[in-house]
Design a protein around this motif. Structure first.
Motif, PDB file in Angstrom:
ATOM      1  N   GLU A 203       0.840  -1.203   0.000  1.00 31.36           N
ATOM      2  CA  GLU A 203       0.000   0.000   0.000  1.00 31.36           C
ATOM      3  C   GLU A 203       0.876   1.254   0.000  1.00 31.36           C
ATOM      4  N   LEU A 204       1.964   1.206   0.768  1.00 28.37           N
ATOM      5  CA  LEU A 204       2.876   2.353   0.855  1.00 28.37           C
ATOM      6  C   LEU A 204       3.761   2.470  -0.384  1.00 28.37           C
ATOM      7  N   ASP A 205       4.109   1.334  -0.979  1.00 32.01           N
ATOM      8  CA  ASP A 205       4.995   1.327  -2.153  1.00 32.01           C
ATOM      9  C   ASP A 205       4.605   0.181  -3.075  1.00 32.01           C
ATOM     10  N   SER A 206       3.836   0.508  -4.097  1.00 34.30           N
ATOM     11  CA  SER A 206       3.315  -0.524  -5.002  1.00 34.30           C
ATOM     12  C   SER A 206       4.399  -1.130  -5.888  1.00 34.30           C
ATOM     13  N   GLU A 207       5.622  -0.587  -5.820  1.00 35.70           N
ATOM     14  CA  GLU A 207       6.722  -1.114  -6.621  1.00 35.70           C
ATOM     15  C   GLU A 207       7.716  -1.916  -5.777  1.00 35.70           C
ATOM     16  N   HIS A 208       7.342  -2.251  -4.559  1.00 37.19           N
ATOM     17  CA  HIS A 208       8.262  -2.925  -3.641  1.00 37.19           C
ATOM     18  C   HIS A 208       8.351  -4.418  -3.993  1.00 37.19           C
ATOM     19  N   ALA A 209       9.389  -4.771  -4.744  1.00 36.65           N
ATOM     20  CA  ALA A 209       9.532  -6.138  -5.254  1.00 36.65           C
ATOM     21  C   ALA A 209       9.621  -7.164  -4.134  1.00 36.65           C
ATOM     22  N   LEU A 210      10.391  -6.855  -3.099  1.00 36.67           N
ATOM     23  CA  LEU A 210      10.589  -7.814  -2.016  1.00 36.67           C
ATOM     24  C   LEU A 210       9.286  -8.108  -1.281  1.00 36.67           C
TER      25      LEU A 210
END
Length: 320
Positions: A203-210
């Motif tokens: 929700e905070l970072d939709s690009e967070h791969a991990l």
């Protein structure tokens, strides 16, 4: 009355001696004043460089300063931080210890020394320093986070979850704290809590791969192979370096009977890790499912050679 030649000579010698004493006094006084100004200037320059995060200049100025004044704990602390950021960790450790010897309530110094202890693999000493920092400042977020990392490294998952949860409660937007909280809860089999934490990261970072990768692992354990497959794909799309995401997506595909997709991902794993016995083992099974016996037997044979001896049971039954 006319003064004698001897008297005049004595007066002259006395005048010269007084002049010499004056010169010596002036030189000594000037030196003392100069040294005092120099010390003050070094501290000022070092502090300014520290504020600007110019750690090379910080170490240069404060290194000279503490040679003149070894009783300033703040100088030793800033010097230690600079050395640490320059990867001169042993020297930094010494500097933080000197700061703590001068000021026993220096919570930041405990935290920084604890970080160095953790990097060095001395997790017990690191934990002790983080405990000391938190005892002095109970809401010290950085110390809680680093203590959580240390607990995680020591497999103290419950303690780690408490520290990361505390940080996340004080700062819900702390992405790394939310992620590590999720990992800790995952190891505690608190799947619902872990899912909430991973969802918060995304929700905070939709690009967070991990975060996608970790949530994919959780969904696979819960039997949601479609969901895990999607999350592993999102992780790979954002960071192609995750070899384990390829393997885990392959396992999801295997459980969904999507054997061609499984083989494709396992080939990627094998390309990067040629000695991965698990990858060869499941590649062999996938080829069997597709009726590709020669390819299956070759892959299983390689898995067996690498120590995956369960492969030989399949070879006995199917590779005849």
């Amino acid at each position: 009355m006319e003064r004698s030649k001897s008297q005049r000579k004595n007066d002259h010698s006395s005048t010269i001696s007084m002049r010499r004493l004056s010169i010596i006094f002036f030189v000594v006084l000037t030196s003392l004043i100069s040294n005092g100004q120099s010390k003050k200037e070094l501290l000022r320059l070092g502090s300014e460089a520290y504020t600007q995060q110019d750690f090379t200049k910080t170490s240069e100025h404060l290194g000279k300063y503490i040679q003149k004044d070894d009783g300033n704990p703040e100088a030793f602390f800033m010097f230690g931080v600079a050395l640490s950021r320059m990867n001169q960790r042993n020297e930094a450790l010494t500097s933080f210890t000197k700061a703590l010897n001068l000021r026993t309530d220096y919570h930041q110094a405990y935290k920084e020394r604890g970080k160095l202890m953790a990097i060095a693999g001395n997790l017990t000493a690191a934990l002790s320093d983080f405990d000391a920092a938190i005892a002095l400042q109970p809401n010290y977020i950085d110390a809680h986070f680093n203590r959580g990392q240390t607990h995680l490294g020591m497999k103290n998952y419950r303690a780690a979850a408490q520290d990361f949860g505390f940080v996340a409660s004080l700062n819900p937007a702390d992405i790394e704290a939310q992620l590590q909280h999720g990992k800790s809860l995952f190891f505690l089999s608190d799947h619902q809590g872990a899912m909430r934490a991973y969802n918060k990261v995304i929700e905070l970072d939709s690009e967070h791969a991990l975060a996608y990768k970790e949530r994919g692992k959780l969904k696979a354990i819960l039997g949601d192979y479609y969901g895990s497959n999607r999350d592993f794909t999102k992780a790979i799309d954002r960071d192609d370096s995750f070899t384990d995401a390829y393997f885990n997506r392959a396992m999801s595909s295997f459980n969904l009977n999507e054997f061609e997709e499984c083989i494709s991902d396992l080939n990627k794993v094998i390309e990067r890790s040629p000695e991965d016995a698990e990858a060869f083992y499941f590649k062999g099974q996938s080829h069997f499912k597709l009726g590709q016996k020669p390819e299956a037997c070759r892959a299983l044979s390689q898995a067996g050679e690498m120590g995956k001896f369960e492969a030989y049971d399949l070879i006995k039954n199917y590779c005849k």
